[in-house]
Scaffold this motif. Sequence first.
Motif, PDB file in Angstrom:
ATOM      1  N   ALA A   3       0.800  -1.227   0.083  1.00 56.83           N
ATOM      2  CA  ALA A   3       0.164   0.245   0.181  1.00 56.83           C
ATOM      3  C   ALA A   3       1.012   1.425  -0.090  1.00 56.83           C
ATOM      4  CB  ALA A   3      -0.719   0.612   1.436  1.00 56.83           C
ATOM      5  N   SER A  11      -2.687   1.404  -4.749  1.00 65.30           N
ATOM      6  CA  SER A  11      -3.798   1.370  -4.264  1.00 65.30           C
ATOM      7  C   SER A  11      -4.639   0.700  -4.971  1.00 65.30           C
ATOM      8  CB  SER A  11      -3.459   3.634  -3.749  1.00 65.30           C
ATOM      9  OG  SER A  11      -4.477   4.303  -5.020  1.00 65.30           O
ATOM     10  N   ARG A  20      -9.464   2.999   0.788  1.00 69.23           N
ATOM     11  CA  ARG A  20      -9.055   4.314   0.684  1.00 69.23           C
ATOM     12  C   ARG A  20      -8.621   4.664   1.666  1.00 69.23           C
ATOM     13  NH1 ARG A  20     -13.252   4.737  -3.657  1.00 69.23           N
ATOM     14  NH2 ARG A  20     -12.471   4.706  -5.653  1.00 69.23           N
ATOM     15  N   ASP A  71      -5.335   2.928   2.986  1.00 72.89           N
ATOM     16  CA  ASP A  71      -4.189   2.942   1.614  1.00 72.89           C
ATOM     17  C   ASP A  71      -3.379   4.402   2.246  1.00 72.89           C
ATOM     18  OD1 ASP A  71      -4.509   0.380   0.555  1.00 72.89           O
ATOM     19  OD2 ASP A  71      -5.769   1.162  -1.178  1.00 72.89           O
ATOM     20  N   LYS A  73       0.094   4.697   3.174  1.00 68.40           N
ATOM     21  CA  LYS A  73       1.262   5.550   2.771  1.00 68.40           C
ATOM     22  C   LYS A  73       2.324   6.663   2.988  1.00 68.40           C
ATOM     23  CE  LYS A  73       2.024   6.943  -2.046  1.00 68.40           C
ATOM     24  NZ  LYS A  73       1.197   6.727  -3.462  1.00 68.40           N
TER      25      LYS A  73
END
Length: 117
Positions: free
Chosen positions: A61, A65, A94, A97, A101
Amino acid sequence: MSSITHQSGANDVNRVTRKLKLSGVSEDQADALVSEIRQLAGMETVEYSSASASLTFVYDAAQCSVDAVEKVLNRLGAQFATSAWNRVKMGYFRFTDKNIKDNAAHRPHCCNKIPRR
């Protein structure tokens, strides 16, 4: 010990597994779709089940994504199903992810120093 060979650059800490239903996928498209998604950076495994019309994929991730997978699907004429449960899962995916990140890019500082700006 795991027998899965990981793609170079993929990190175990950031690895996530996603399973979502698809719509608009023909049998002819399925193989092309899987091979296109496998080309994404950080993607490890991709499987499509025609019986349940679901896509299962594992990726890092911090590098990839669910939105990148969605772009590939839309480009090939397929899409994630629009059921309520699929939409809830997409929102959660979402969110996680983005958190993964952001955490991968974060550089911690020492506790007894002034915070960096």
